[in-house]
Design an enzyme around this catalytic site. Structure first.
Site, short mmCIF file in Angstrom:
data_model
loop_
_atom_site.label_atom_id
_atom_site.label_comp_id
_atom_site.label_asym_id
_atom_site.label_seq_id
_atom_site.Cartn_x
_atom_site.Cartn_y
_atom_site.Cartn_z
N THR A 25 69.51 19.74 46.79
CA THR A 25 69.70 21.17 46.50
C THR A 25 70.20 21.87 47.76
O THR A 25 69.70 21.58 48.86
CB THR A 25 68.35 21.78 46.07
OG1 THR A 25 67.94 21.12 44.87
CG2 THR A 25 68.45 23.27 45.81
N THR A 28 75.02 22.55 51.28
CA THR A 28 75.74 21.41 51.89
C THR A 28 75.92 20.29 50.86
O THR A 28 77.03 19.81 50.63
CB THR A 28 74.98 20.89 53.14
OG1 THR A 28 74.60 22.00 53.94
CG2 THR A 28 75.86 19.96 53.95
N GLY A 81 70.41 17.98 51.58
CA GLY A 81 70.56 18.72 52.84
C GLY A 81 69.25 18.76 53.60
O GLY A 81 68.25 18.16 53.19
N GLY A 94 63.26 22.46 52.60
CA GLY A 94 62.57 23.42 51.73
C GLY A 94 63.02 24.84 51.92
O GLY A 94 62.46 25.75 51.32
N GLY A 95 64.07 25.03 52.75
CA GLY A 95 64.62 26.38 52.92
C GLY A 95 65.03 26.98 51.57
O GLY A 95 64.94 28.19 51.37
N GLY A 96 65.45 26.11 50.66
CA GLY A 96 65.84 26.58 49.32
C GLY A 96 64.69 26.55 48.33
O GLY A 96 64.86 26.87 47.16
N GLU A 102 62.50 17.50 45.78
CA GLU A 102 63.36 16.76 46.73
C GLU A 102 62.59 15.58 47.33
O GLU A 102 63.14 14.49 47.48
CB GLU A 102 63.83 17.71 47.83
CG GLU A 102 64.83 18.74 47.33
CD GLU A 102 65.20 19.80 48.35
OE1 GLU A 102 66.26 20.40 48.19
OE2 GLU A 102 64.43 20.03 49.29
N LYS A 120 72.14 22.21 62.54
CA LYS A 120 70.81 21.78 62.06
C LYS A 120 70.22 20.65 62.91
O LYS A 120 69.05 20.31 62.74
CB LYS A 120 70.90 21.28 60.61
CG LYS A 120 71.62 22.21 59.65
CD LYS A 120 70.68 23.25 59.11
CE LYS A 120 71.26 24.07 57.98
NZ LYS A 120 71.37 23.36 56.72
C1 5RP Z 1 66.26 23.10 49.69
C2 5RP Z 1 66.52 22.34 50.92
C3 5RP Z 1 67.93 22.33 51.42
O1 5RP Z 1 68.37 21.03 51.43
C4 5RP Z 1 67.95 22.91 52.79
O2 5RP Z 1 67.40 24.23 52.73
C5 5RP Z 1 69.36 22.97 53.35
O3 5RP Z 1 70.14 23.83 52.59
P1 5RP Z 1 71.63 24.19 52.99
O4 5RP Z 1 72.42 22.93 52.85
O5 5RP Z 1 72.02 25.26 51.99
O6 5RP Z 1 71.63 24.72 54.40
O7 5RP Z 1 65.67 21.72 51.51
O8 5RP Z 1 64.90 23.09 49.38
#
Ligand code: 5RP
Length: 223
Positions: A25, A28, A81, A94-96, A102, A120
């Site tokens: 999710t 990226t 990601g 877990g930012g999303g 996941e 990152k």
């Molecule tokens: C979602 C995640 C994403 O993989 C993580 O936040 C990176 O996201 P992005 O590719 O939009 O920077 O862990 O729960």
């Protein structure tokens, strides 16, 4: 080319016909999913498990065949990601807000590939707050129990309301003075009854594909 796109598309080179895949999710892995959609249209035969409702919707739109996690025992590959990656390939994710699904998906993948842009890749984890998924019931008690481990936490919100995960839980975004012993922190967090899962992915990533803003891709392998 955008760094995230570079990394996301590069990871698809590891995909082979007939594979069972985990689809992560975020913005990226979005590029990986888009690429997979193109390849499926050209005849690539894959079946995928999405890690969130958003990814499921995207995969359906692109015509990528899906399978339920409960209907399989193992995945050939998972691509996802991350919010931070350290030199030992330990991750914060877990930012999303999709960390639970996941982690479940990555845990049954024979190979777990992480796609990130070069911002990152960090020398040590912890600048990005560690997301911890907790049940709604007594979440503030859980927050206090996390504080006893040294972590200060903030309830994640969305439109001024608590953010709700795909599993109906809350997220506490936590800062610890150090995450230099991720094995200890992940086990201590997961021993708290109200904690469902935390965003430390310890010894899980096999390959990290890092897209550079200079247009160069760097690939790191677990040693
Ligand atoms: C979602 C995640 C994403 O993989 C993580 O936040 C990176 O996201 P992005 O590719 O939009 O920077 O862990 O729960």
């Amino acid at each position: 080319m955008e760094a995230k796109k570079l990394a996301g598309e590069k990871a698809v080179e590891y995909v082979e016909d007939g594979m069972l895949l985990g689809l992560g999710t975020g913005s990226t892995v979005y590029w990986s999913i888009l690429k997979l959609g193109e390849l499926v249209k050209k005849g690539l035969n894959i079946r995928c498990v999405p890690t969130s409702i958003n990814t499921e919707k995207l995969a359906v739109e692109l015509g990528i065949p899906l399978v339920k996690l409960s209907d399989i025992d193992q995945l050939d590959l998972a691509i996802d990601g991350a919010d931070e990656v350290d030199p030992n390939l330990q991750l914060i994710k877990g930012g999303g807000g999709a960390l639970l699904r996941e982690k479940m998906v990555a845990s049954i993948a024979r190979r777990f590939i992480v796609v990130v842009d070069d911002s990152k890749f960090v020398s040590e984890l912890g600048k990005f707050p560690l997301p911890v998924e907790v049940v709604q019931f007594g979440w503030d008690i859980t927050s206090k129990q996390i504080a006893e481990l040294g972590g200060s936490s903030v309830l994640r919100t969305f439109n001024r309301e608590p953010f709700i995960t795909d599993n109906g839980n809350y997220i506490l975004d936590c800062h610890f003075p150090t995450l230099d012993d991720p094995v200890r922190i992940t086990s201590e967090l997961n021993l708290i009854p109200g904690v469902v899962e935390n965003g430390l992915f310890v010894n899980m990533a096999d390959i990290v594909v890092i897209g550079g803003t200079n247009g160069v891709v760097d690939t790191k392998f677990r040693g």
